[in-house]
Design a protein around this motif. Sequence first.
Motif, PDB file in Angstrom:
ATOM      1  N   TYR A  44     -10.775  10.595   2.780  1.00  0.00           N
ATOM      2  CA  TYR A  44     -10.020   9.961   1.703  1.00  0.00           C
ATOM      3  C   TYR A  44     -10.298  10.518   0.310  1.00  0.00           C
ATOM      4  CZ  TYR A  44      -8.316   6.390   4.912  1.00  0.00           C
ATOM      5  OH  TYR A  44      -7.691   5.732   5.938  1.00  0.00           O
ATOM      6  N   TRP A  89       0.832  -1.204   0.000  1.00  0.00           N
ATOM      7  CA  TRP A  89       0.000   0.000   0.000  1.00  0.00           C
ATOM      8  C   TRP A  89       0.863   1.247   0.000  1.00  0.00           C
ATOM      9  CZ3 TRP A  89      -5.331  -0.392  -0.198  1.00  0.00           C
ATOM     10  CH2 TRP A  89      -5.856  -1.667   0.037  1.00  0.00           C
ATOM     11  N   THR A 108      -7.260   3.873  -3.834  1.00  0.00           N
ATOM     12  CA  THR A 108      -6.970   4.156  -2.433  1.00  0.00           C
ATOM     13  C   THR A 108      -8.047   3.548  -1.540  1.00  0.00           C
ATOM     14  OG1 THR A 108      -5.868   6.224  -3.009  1.00  0.00           O
ATOM     15  CG2 THR A 108      -6.565   5.971  -0.738  1.00  0.00           C
ATOM     16  N   THR A 109      -7.628   2.759  -0.581  1.00  0.00           N
ATOM     17  CA  THR A 109      -8.458   2.052   0.417  1.00  0.00           C
ATOM     18  C   THR A 109      -9.161   0.816  -0.148  1.00  0.00           C
ATOM     19  OG1 THR A 109     -10.630   3.167   0.189  1.00  0.00           O
ATOM     20  CG2 THR A 109      -8.955   4.260   1.557  1.00  0.00           C
ATOM     21  N   GLY A 125     -13.795  -0.461   0.803  1.00  0.00           N
ATOM     22  CA  GLY A 125     -13.118   0.828   0.771  1.00  0.00           C
ATOM     23  C   GLY A 125     -14.073   2.000   0.718  1.00  0.00           C
ATOM     24  N   THR A 126     -13.504   3.176   0.506  1.00  0.00           N
ATOM     25  CA  THR A 126     -14.252   4.429   0.536  1.00  0.00           C
ATOM     26  C   THR A 126     -14.966   4.686  -0.780  1.00  0.00           C
ATOM     27  OG1 THR A 126     -12.519   5.277   1.994  1.00  0.00           O
ATOM     28  CG2 THR A 126     -14.050   6.884   1.062  1.00  0.00           C
TER      29      THR A 126
END
Length: 242
Positions: free
Chosen positions: A137, A4, A154-155, A117-118
């Motif tokens: 985020y 990550w 991301t995430t 995730g977001t």
Amino acid sequence: MSFWGESEGQPRNVVSPDIYAEDFSAAVDFLGTQSFVDRNWIGVLGICGSGSFAISAAKIDPRLNAIATVSMYDMGAAIRNGLRHSATLEQRKQAIAEAAEQRYMEFTGGETKYTSGTVHELNENSTAIEREFYDFYRTPRGEYTPEGSSPKLTTHPTLTSNVKFLNFYPFNDIETISPRPMLFITGVDAHSREFSEDAYKRAAEPKELYIVANAGHVDLYDRVNLIPWDKLASFFHQHLSR
């Protein structure tokens, strides 16, 4: 964590709880061999999911002499049961089946799929938790994209690896960390508060659960007026000093 951000590791966004714990021990390997570090007084602070990874590491690495978590997520329980045990067994089985089938797809050269995730946009049906993570985020507040990465990932862990959290039980045997001290910090309004309370209940003394007033989960990532700096400093000074 490995896989990550700016950490190395392939494939990207892979879930590997064992390696996440190993990352903490690897950091101790490095710190404990530096001339300016007393290897007998190394502590660890884990935030959100990394709180559970830090506990997992501390159970098998006694060189972590004081353990603090902030806004901790037990990623195993979160994936198995959902928040407040909102997920059903059938939903869990369906997720396992989808991940297993996707392995065939990717093994034969198909496109990698990502999960959870977001969210990337909000609407009138967005939940309070979705809005909370989105505000961190997906806005300049916390948006960060390492070189060569996509902000859309991301995430988001890979679908095939996310099920590995189902075998992750960081609070089992947490009492064996004693007599090393543990501090669990959570916001009074944090949706993740259940995880810190569970860990505190299971841990042996010395332990402390510290509730931050007027704070939610993400608030304790970066709201400098809410993060209990004095509490963290006093904890580590007390337990990491001669």
